[in-house]
Enzyme design. Structure first.
Site, PDB file in Angstrom:
ATOM      1  N   GLU A   4       0.869  -1.179   0.000  1.00  0.00           N
ATOM      2  CA  GLU A   4       0.000   0.000   0.000  1.00  0.00           C
ATOM      3  C   GLU A   4       0.905   1.228   0.000  1.00  0.00           C
ATOM      4  OE1 GLU A   4      -3.899   1.856   2.285  1.00  0.00           O
ATOM      5  OE2 GLU A   4      -2.487   0.625   3.408  1.00  0.00           O
ATOM      6  N   ARG A  61     -19.273  17.888 -10.898  1.00  0.00           N
ATOM      7  CA  ARG A  61     -18.653  18.134 -12.211  1.00  0.00           C
ATOM      8  C   ARG A  61     -17.379  17.320 -12.409  1.00  0.00           C
ATOM      9  NH1 ARG A  61     -20.176  23.483 -10.700  1.00  0.00           N
ATOM     10  NH2 ARG A  61     -21.969  24.217 -11.917  1.00  0.00           N
ATOM     11  N   ALA A 115      -2.400   7.731   6.756  1.00  0.00           N
ATOM     12  CA  ALA A 115      -1.404   7.456   7.794  1.00  0.00           C
ATOM     13  C   ALA A 115      -0.051   7.085   7.198  1.00  0.00           C
ATOM     14  CB  ALA A 115      -1.901   6.340   8.707  1.00  0.00           C
ATOM     15  N   ALA A 125      -6.486   6.430  11.100  1.00  0.00           N
ATOM     16  CA  ALA A 125      -5.280   5.690  10.707  1.00  0.00           C
ATOM     17  C   ALA A 125      -5.521   4.198  10.826  1.00  0.00           C
ATOM     18  CB  ALA A 125      -4.108   6.107  11.600  1.00  0.00           C
ATOM     19  N   ASN A 139     -12.091   6.346   1.473  1.00  0.00           N
ATOM     20  CA  ASN A 139     -11.058   6.748   2.429  1.00  0.00           C
ATOM     21  C   ASN A 139      -9.743   7.041   1.721  1.00  0.00           C
ATOM     22  OD1 ASN A 139     -12.809   4.519   4.304  1.00  0.00           O
ATOM     23  ND2 ASN A 139     -12.398   6.526   5.168  1.00  0.00           N
ATOM     24  N   ASP A 143      -8.410  -3.293   7.433  1.00  0.00           N
ATOM     25  CA  ASP A 143      -7.365  -2.259   7.484  1.00  0.00           C
ATOM     26  C   ASP A 143      -6.830  -2.165   8.915  1.00  0.00           C
ATOM     27  OD1 ASP A 143      -5.626  -0.372   6.475  1.00  0.00           O
ATOM     28  OD2 ASP A 143      -7.053   1.288   6.526  1.00  0.00           O
TER      29      ASP A 143
END
Length: 378
Positions: free
Chosen positions: A120, A218, A131, A300, A210, A265
Site C-alpha cells: 500500500e 462536475r 497514515a 489511521a 477513504n 485495514d
C-alpha cells in the site's frame, strides 16, 4: 472429520441442515440434509473462512516490523477472529526498508503464516496520504519495482497506486506482467485518470472513499469510476468508523454485492487497549478504539477484526437475516479471494478446509484453518 450444522453457507448456497466432510486439510464433501454417518461435531452455523486482503497488524504487532514473531502474533489474532487467509499490508517506506520488509515477509508467506503481501505505497498521493509518511512517497521506478518483485519471489499479491503519479500506468503494466493485482487508492486522481488506470488493468479500489478524492458533481473522481466498472472490486471498511452504514448499502446496490470486499485495514492496536502505537513510522493514538494519526483527527487504519466488520455489514444492510448473512459472508470470503486470485473463499470439494463456526448470536464459536482447529467449537 465430519461436521454437521443447522445451517451451512458454502459461499454460494444455503444448506439447512447441512454437513461438511474434511480430510487431510481439505474439504472432500458438502451437502444438505443429514450426514452419511454420525458427525464428529454438531454446530449452529458454518461459513467459509474470512479472507482479509488489507491488514497491517494486530495484537500489538506490525507486519512492517518484518519479524516473524510479530507476523505470527498479528496473524494469530486475526485467525482466531475468523480470518483464515491474510494478506499483509505494508505502508510507505524508504526503498531499502521496503525491500527488507518484503524479503522478510516473503519467508512468512512460504512458512504459511500469511498468504501474500500488499504494497500500500509508496506510489501514492501526498494530498491523500492518510497514515502514510508523505516525505517517503515517490513516483514508480521500474528498477525499484523489479528489485521488489525479485525479493518477493511471487509473494506480492497486490499493490496500491495513485494513477496520477508520473509513470503509474507503466507501473501497472509491469506489475500485471508479474501476476500482481493492481489497486487504485490514496489518490487525488480525476475520473479520467482513474478510467485510464482501469483500462491499463487496475481491478481493485483500495478502501473506497477513504484517502480518496471525494465525488463532485462536475468531477466524479475515482469513486464513481471504480464503482461503475464491472471489472473492479471495491474494498469497504465496515467497522462503523470509516464509512457510514448508508454508504455500505449504496455501494453494494450500485456495484452489486459480488463486487464488494469487506476488509479490516487493522493495525497493531487491534485486540489491544487504547494508547500510542505505530503504523510503519507514523505514530497512531487509539482513543475509544478509534485509531488516529498522532496529534490529528485523521483516521489511521482500524482496530477491527473480520468478524466485527461482517456483523456490522449484516446489521446494517437492510436485508432479511439469511440474506444479510449470505451477502456479508460472501463479501468477506468469496469476493476477496476471487479479486486477488487466492485459492479458497468457499466451501467446495477440493478447497482448503477453512471455515468459521458461528454461534446463535453470530459471534465466532470456532475457526478451522487448513483442517486444524484454531478455535475449537465447544
Amino acid at each position: 472429520m465430519l461436521l454437521s450444522a443447522d445451517t451451512v453457507f458454502t459461499g454460494e448456497k444455503l444448506l439447512r441442515p447441512g454437513w461438511v466432510e474434511i480430510r487431510a486439510g481439505a474439504v472432500t464433501a458438502v451437502a444438505q440434509g443429514a450426514p452419511p454417518r454420525p458427525a464428529d461435531k454438531h454446530v449452529a452455523t458454518v461459513v467459509p473462512g474470512f479472507v482479509d486482503t488489507h491488514v497491517h497488524g494486530g495484537a500489538g504487532a506490525n507486519f512492517s516490523s518484518a519479524l516473524s514473531a510479530e507476523t505470527e502474533a498479528a496473524a494469530g489474532l486475526h485467525h482466531r477472529h475468523g480470518s483464515t487467509s491474510l494478506i499483509a499490508s505494508l505502508v510507505t517506506a524508504a526503498p531499502d526498508e521496503l525491500l527488507r520488509q518484503v524479503s522478510a515477509l516473503a519467508e512468512d508467506v512460504r512458512a504459511g503464516l500469511i498468504e501474500g503481501i500488499h504494497l500500500e505505497g509508496p506510489w501514492l498521493s501526498t494530498v491523500r496520504c492518510g497514515a502514510h509518511q508523505p516525505s517517503l512517497m515517490r513516483d514508480p521506478d521500474p528498477g525499484e519495482i523489479d528489485r521488489l518483485l525479485a525479493a518477493a519471489a511471487g509473494t506480492i499479491r497486490m499493490v496500491t497506486i495513485a494513477p496520477e503519479r508520473p509513470g503509474a500506468l507503466a507501473a501497472i503494466g509491469q506489475f500485471l506482467d508479474a501476476g500482481v493485482v493492481v489497486a487504485v487508492g490514496h489518490t487525488e486522481a480525476t475520473y479520467a485518470q482513474t478510467r485510464a488506470a482501469i483500462a491499463a488493468g487496475a481491478t481493485v479500489g483500495t478502501h473506497l472513499f477513504n484517502a480518496m478524492r471525494p465525488i463532485d458533481r462536475r468531477e466524479p473522481g475515482p469513486v464513481i469510476a471504480l464503482i461503475e466498472d464491472p471489472a473492479v472490486t471495491v474494498e469497504l471498511i465496515t467497522d462503523g468508523v470509516h464509512i457510514d452504514a448508508a454508504i455500505y448499502r449504496h455501494v453494494t446496490r450500485a456495484a452489486g454485492q459480488n463486487r464488494v470486499s469487506l476488509i479490516t485495514d487493522a493495525m497493531a492496536a487491534t485486540g489491544m487497549s487504547d494508547g500510542r502505537y505505530h503504523l510503519g513510522p507514523v505514530p497512531v493514538d487509539v482513543v475509544d478504539g478509534v485509531a488516529l494519526v498522532g496529534g490529528t483527527d485523521t483516521v489511521a487504519g482500524s482496530t477491527a477484526t473480520m468478524d466485527r466488520v461482517v456483523r456490522f455489514a449484516m446489521a446494517h444492510c437492510g436485508l432479511t437475516a439469511d440474506e444479510a448473512m449470505m451477502q456479508a459472508v460472501r463479501q468477506a470470503s468469496v469476493n476477496p479471494a476471487r479479486a486477488l486470485g487466492l485459492p479458497g473463499g468457499a466451501l467446495t470439494p477440493g478447497a482448503a478446509a477453512d471455515l468459521v463456526v458461528l454461534g446463535s448470536d453470530l459471534t465466532v464459536a470456532g475457526v478451522l484453518r487448513r483442517g486444524t482447529w484454531v478455535v475449537p467449537p465447544e
